[in-house]
Design a protein around this motif. Structure first.
Motif, PDB file in Angstrom:
ATOM      1  N   UNK A   1       3.664  14.933 -33.868  1.00 41.62           N
ATOM      2  CA  UNK A   1       3.162  16.371 -33.554  1.00 41.62           C
ATOM      3  C   UNK A   1       3.572  17.372 -34.603  1.00 41.62           C
ATOM      4  N   UNK A   2       2.603  18.175 -35.277  1.00 41.30           N
ATOM      5  CA  UNK A   2       3.129  18.926 -36.494  1.00 41.30           C
ATOM      6  C   UNK A   2       3.817  20.095 -36.128  1.00 41.30           C
ATOM      7  N   UNK A   3       3.995  20.762 -34.651  1.00 39.97           N
ATOM      8  CA  UNK A   3       4.466  22.013 -34.577  1.00 39.97           C
ATOM      9  C   UNK A   3       5.884  21.785 -34.421  1.00 39.97           C
TER      10      UNK A   3
ATOM     11  N   UNK B   1      -4.318  19.117 -25.130  1.00 39.28           N
ATOM     12  CA  UNK B   1      -5.381  19.765 -25.626  1.00 39.28           C
ATOM     13  C   UNK B   1      -4.969  20.481 -27.068  1.00 39.28           C
ATOM     14  N   UNK B   2      -5.794  20.214 -28.040  1.00 41.21           N
ATOM     15  CA  UNK B   2      -5.671  20.859 -29.316  1.00 41.21           C
ATOM     16  C   UNK B   2      -4.193  20.742 -30.232  1.00 41.21           C
ATOM     17  N   UNK B   3      -3.426  19.908 -29.668  1.00 40.27           N
ATOM     18  CA  UNK B   3      -2.118  19.583 -30.617  1.00 40.27           C
ATOM     19  C   UNK B   3      -2.697  19.389 -32.024  1.00 40.27           C
TER      20      UNK B   3
ATOM     21  N   UNK C   1       7.959  12.668 -33.217  1.00 33.87           N
ATOM     22  CA  UNK C   1       7.173  11.420 -33.053  1.00 33.87           C
ATOM     23  C   UNK C   1       6.813  11.075 -31.453  1.00 33.87           C
ATOM     24  N   UNK C   2       5.494  11.234 -31.294  1.00 37.58           N
ATOM     25  CA  UNK C   2       5.019  10.920 -29.912  1.00 37.58           C
ATOM     26  C   UNK C   2       4.454   9.586 -29.533  1.00 37.58           C
TER      27      UNK C   2
END
Length: 145
Positions: A102-104, A75-77, A108-109
């Motif tokens: 994922x930016x954080x 949630x919120x990623x 690569x997801x």
């Protein structure tokens, strides 16, 4: 971010409450929906929207889709979905690729791949891409490695 191919069309996404499944991560079907949205966003940026498809009685339809789910998202990623056109015969078929990052942490997801075929909307039968498709899509194709 490390992208699989240069100059992606980037579609930002973030899982919402309704996207989270019983395992507390983004449901895989949500990634499929995001890919569809990113594909349309890219097509529109290249000058071909749904109205153009209807006017030309042609569409690029998904003949085959593959998704590799590499890591979960929550949630919120803050995510970026990159997409590219990576191959074409210049007549009837194209390949579209996707990479969800994922930016954080830059991870690569998910990766996806579509095999697309040009169809006549009215009949659903395969047809050659009209010149307008070739003019918009072919210059955007990146080298497939």
């Amino acid at each position: 971010m490390h992208w699989d191919f240069p100059q992606p069309h980037i579609y930002p996404v973030a899982p919402q409450v309704a996207d989270i499944d019983g395992l507390d991560h983004t449901n895989n079907a949500v990634y499929v929906r995001w890919c569809e949205q990113a594909g349309w966003s890219h097509s529109e940026a290249l000058g071909l929207d749904l109205a153009a498809y209807r006017r030309l009685d042609r569409a690029m339809a998904i003949a085959k889709a593959e998704y590799d789910y590499l890591l979960p998202t929550s949630l919120g990623d803050d995510l970026r979905l990159g997409t590219w056109l990576c191959g074409t015969d210049g007549k009837m078929t194209m390949e579209r690729r996707f990479q969800l990052v994922r930016v954080s942490d830059g991870a690569t997801v998910m990766r996806g791949r579509w095999q697309l075929v040009c169809i006549e909307i009215g009949s659903g039968k395969p047809r050659r891409m009209p010149p307008e498709f070739c003019d918009a899509y072919l210059p955007a194709v990146v080298a497939n490695s």
